[in-house]
Write a protein that holds these residues in place. Structure first.
Motif, PDB file in Angstrom:
ATOM      1  N   LYS A 184      44.340  39.672  44.753  1.00  0.00           N
ATOM      2  CA  LYS A 184      43.456  38.559  45.109  1.00  0.00           C
ATOM      3  C   LYS A 184      42.359  38.383  44.052  1.00  0.00           C
ATOM      4  O   LYS A 184      41.611  39.305  43.747  1.00  0.00           O
ATOM      5  CB  LYS A 184      42.806  38.816  46.478  1.00  0.00           C
ATOM      6  CG  LYS A 184      43.805  39.034  47.619  1.00  0.00           C
ATOM      7  CD  LYS A 184      44.677  37.822  47.859  1.00  0.00           C
ATOM      8  CE  LYS A 184      45.429  37.908  49.189  1.00  0.00           C
ATOM      9  NZ  LYS A 184      46.339  39.059  49.287  1.00  0.00           N
ATOM     10  N   SER A 185      42.286  37.194  43.475  1.00  0.00           N
ATOM     11  CA  SER A 185      41.272  36.867  42.481  1.00  0.00           C
ATOM     12  C   SER A 185      41.235  35.364  42.298  1.00  0.00           C
ATOM     13  O   SER A 185      42.279  34.692  42.364  1.00  0.00           O
ATOM     14  CB  SER A 185      41.591  37.545  41.138  1.00  0.00           C
ATOM     15  OG  SER A 185      40.757  37.038  40.116  1.00  0.00           O
ATOM     16  N   ASP A 186      40.048  34.824  42.050  1.00  0.00           N
ATOM     17  CA  ASP A 186      39.918  33.393  41.771  1.00  0.00           C
ATOM     18  C   ASP A 186      40.602  33.009  40.468  1.00  0.00           C
ATOM     19  O   ASP A 186      40.877  31.827  40.231  1.00  0.00           O
ATOM     20  CB  ASP A 186      38.439  32.999  41.707  1.00  0.00           C
ATOM     21  CG  ASP A 186      37.764  33.061  43.076  1.00  0.00           C
ATOM     22  OD1 ASP A 186      38.486  33.027  44.095  1.00  0.00           O
ATOM     23  OD2 ASP A 186      36.530  33.158  43.115  1.00  0.00           O
ATOM     24  N   GLU A 187      40.867  33.995  39.612  1.00  0.00           N
ATOM     25  CA  GLU A 187      41.498  33.727  38.318  1.00  0.00           C
ATOM     26  C   GLU A 187      43.018  33.783  38.383  1.00  0.00           C
ATOM     27  O   GLU A 187      43.687  33.507  37.390  1.00  0.00           O
ATOM     28  CB  GLU A 187      40.975  34.734  37.284  1.00  0.00           C
ATOM     29  CG  GLU A 187      39.472  34.634  37.039  1.00  0.00           C
ATOM     30  CD  GLU A 187      38.970  35.658  36.043  1.00  0.00           C
ATOM     31  OE1 GLU A 187      39.771  36.509  35.613  1.00  0.00           O
ATOM     32  OE2 GLU A 187      37.782  35.600  35.700  1.00  0.00           O
ATOM     33  N   ILE A 188      43.551  34.152  39.541  1.00  0.00           N
ATOM     34  CA  ILE A 188      44.994  34.295  39.692  1.00  0.00           C
ATOM     35  C   ILE A 188      45.524  33.184  40.601  1.00  0.00           C
ATOM     36  O   ILE A 188      44.971  32.920  41.667  1.00  0.00           O
ATOM     37  CB  ILE A 188      45.349  35.676  40.280  1.00  0.00           C
ATOM     38  CG1 ILE A 188      44.907  36.783  39.313  1.00  0.00           C
ATOM     39  CG2 ILE A 188      46.839  35.781  40.560  1.00  0.00           C
ATOM     40  CD1 ILE A 188      45.088  38.179  39.867  1.00  0.00           C
ATOM     41  N   THR A 189      46.590  32.530  40.188  1.00  0.00           N
ATOM     42  CA  THR A 189      47.211  31.476  40.973  1.00  0.00           C
ATOM     43  C   THR A 189      47.945  32.079  42.169  1.00  0.00           C
ATOM     44  O   THR A 189      48.746  32.999  42.006  1.00  0.00           O
ATOM     45  CB  THR A 189      48.183  30.666  40.095  1.00  0.00           C
ATOM     46  OG1 THR A 189      47.463  30.091  39.001  1.00  0.00           O
ATOM     47  CG2 THR A 189      48.848  29.563  40.892  1.00  0.00           C
ATOM     48  N   TYR A 190      47.671  31.561  43.342  1.00  0.00           N
ATOM     49  CA  TYR A 190      48.246  32.099  44.572  1.00  0.00           C
ATOM     50  C   TYR A 190      49.657  31.558  44.789  1.00  0.00           C
ATOM     51  O   TYR A 190      49.952  30.411  44.453  1.00  0.00           O
ATOM     52  CB  TYR A 190      47.362  31.725  45.765  1.00  0.00           C
ATOM     53  CG  TYR A 190      47.817  32.332  47.063  1.00  0.00           C
ATOM     54  CD1 TYR A 190      47.486  33.639  47.390  1.00  0.00           C
ATOM     55  CD2 TYR A 190      48.595  31.585  47.949  1.00  0.00           C
ATOM     56  CE1 TYR A 190      47.914  34.199  48.588  1.00  0.00           C
ATOM     57  CE2 TYR A 190      49.026  32.135  49.149  1.00  0.00           C
ATOM     58  CZ  TYR A 190      48.681  33.446  49.462  1.00  0.00           C
ATOM     59  OH  TYR A 190      49.123  33.995  50.639  1.00  0.00           O
ATOM     60  N   ILE A 191      50.521  32.408  45.375  1.00  0.00           N
ATOM     61  CA  ILE A 191      51.883  31.989  45.699  1.00  0.00           C
ATOM     62  C   ILE A 191      52.257  32.503  47.078  1.00  0.00           C
ATOM     63  O   ILE A 191      51.809  33.575  47.499  1.00  0.00           O
ATOM     64  CB  ILE A 191      52.884  32.485  44.629  1.00  0.00           C
ATOM     65  CG1 ILE A 191      54.259  31.854  44.833  1.00  0.00           C
ATOM     66  CG2 ILE A 191      52.959  34.019  44.607  1.00  0.00           C
ATOM     67  CD1 ILE A 191      55.194  32.038  43.649  1.00  0.00           C
ATOM     68  N   HIS A 192      53.067  31.733  47.793  1.00  0.00           N
ATOM     69  CA  HIS A 192      53.462  32.084  49.159  1.00  0.00           C
ATOM     70  C   HIS A 192      54.719  32.956  49.142  1.00  0.00           C
ATOM     71  O   HIS A 192      55.779  32.584  49.679  1.00  0.00           O
ATOM     72  CB  HIS A 192      53.683  30.817  49.989  1.00  0.00           C
ATOM     73  CG  HIS A 192      52.466  29.964  50.103  1.00  0.00           C
ATOM     74  ND1 HIS A 192      52.198  28.948  49.220  1.00  0.00           N
ATOM     75  CD2 HIS A 192      51.430  29.986  50.990  1.00  0.00           C
ATOM     76  CE1 HIS A 192      51.058  28.363  49.556  1.00  0.00           C
ATOM     77  NE2 HIS A 192      50.568  28.974  50.621  1.00  0.00           N
ATOM     78  N   GLN A 193      54.613  34.102  48.521  1.00  0.00           N
ATOM     79  CA  GLN A 193      55.689  35.091  48.488  1.00  0.00           C
ATOM     80  C   GLN A 193      55.086  36.409  48.012  1.00  0.00           C
ATOM     81  O   GLN A 193      54.090  36.418  47.276  1.00  0.00           O
ATOM     82  CB  GLN A 193      56.839  34.644  47.580  1.00  0.00           C
ATOM     83  CG  GLN A 193      58.030  35.583  47.487  1.00  0.00           C
ATOM     84  CD  GLN A 193      58.622  35.991  48.821  1.00  0.00           C
ATOM     85  OE1 GLN A 193      58.206  36.994  49.403  1.00  0.00           O
ATOM     86  NE2 GLN A 193      59.567  35.194  49.342  1.00  0.00           N
ATOM     87  N   ASP A 194      55.704  37.508  48.401  1.00  0.00           N
ATOM     88  CA  ASP A 194      55.188  38.847  48.120  1.00  0.00           C
ATOM     89  C   ASP A 194      55.569  39.262  46.694  1.00  0.00           C
ATOM     90  O   ASP A 194      56.455  40.111  46.501  1.00  0.00           O
ATOM     91  CB  ASP A 194      55.749  39.820  49.156  1.00  0.00           C
ATOM     92  CG  ASP A 194      55.250  41.244  48.955  1.00  0.00           C
ATOM     93  OD1 ASP A 194      54.175  41.422  48.356  1.00  0.00           O
ATOM     94  OD2 ASP A 194      55.961  42.177  49.380  1.00  0.00           O
TER      95      ASP A 194
END
Length: 234
Positions: free
Chosen positions: A153-163
């Motif tokens: 988790k980080s504001d600099e990392i793009t989030y994705i809906h998968q593990d």
């Protein structure tokens, strides 16, 4: 186990406006034995001529991640997302219940080289969304930089809906990176430039890939320098 997939083993086609290279079954290429690696469903290495691209088309129930290795790609979608993707940036689109988008090489004179990855999401029916972020290219030198993840988790990392987590790295000549993997998870590695050595016995050249299972430690070394992408997958 480390299984190598040389660049020449990919499905390739030249359509004039598009030179495409598919690592998994996609479009005109169908191989029921090569449909996915864990949740990784598509890995396309495309070269798009100036002013050309993919007109408005639909997707659903897929996480689509795009990188520009060279040139630029203009994205537009019906959620209001509209940006130009350039090297050092990553784009994630959640198709979810349905999205329409287009991707055009908006340069008048430069060929765009893009990597587009499709992942099966952890659930269907997600709300469509779009996100694009720049990452620190300097921070990829001799280390793995997470750029897409749900695990970190980080504001600099793009989030994705998968593990999963996607790392970018660039090894200077003679340097080594060691990746520790959890038991039961997979690793997918793709060389974007140069040559790598894995665990002292496997050699990967430019655009080669490796699908790795049942391995908890991976040592990555480059004798002359290389750039690569590494995915931590369930």
């Amino acid at each position: 186990m480390i299984k190598l997939y040389p660049a020449a083993s990919r499905y390739s086609a030249n359509h004039g406006w598009l030179q495409c290279n598919f690592s998994f079954s996609f479009a005109d290429y169908h191989d029921p034995t090569n449909m996915n690696f864990g949740p990784l469903r598509v890995f396309n290495d495309d070269f798009i001529q100036p002013g050309e691209g993919f007109g408005t088309h639909p997707h659903r129930d897929m996480e689509i991640v795009t990188f520009a290795l060279k040139g630029q790609l203009q994205h537009k979608d019906n959620t209001g997302g509209e940006e130009v993707l350039r090297p050092g940036e990553v784009q994630r689109m959640t198709a979810g219940t349905g999205i329409l988008h287009s991707e055009i090489n908006s340069s008048p004179d430069e060929v765009a080289n893009t990597l587009q990855l499709w992942f099966l999401p952890w659930e269907k029916g997600l709300k469509p969304s779009y996100e694009q972020k720049a990452y620190n290219v300097e921070a990829t030198k001799n280390q793995l930089l997470p750029v897409v993840s749900s695990r970190i988790k980080s504001d600099e990392i793009t989030y994705i809906h998968q593990d999963l987590t996607i790392f970018m790295a660039s090894l200077e000549a003679g340097n080594t990176i060691t990746f520790q993997q959890e038991v039961g998870r997979k690793i997918y590695l793709f060389v974007t430039e140069g040559q790598l050595e894995l665990n002292g016995e496997y050699t990967l050249n430019n655009r080669d890939a490796a699908r790795i299972t049942d391995l908890t430690e991976l040592t990555i070394r480059s004798h002359a320098g290389a750039s690569f992408m590494l995915m931590d997958l369930p």
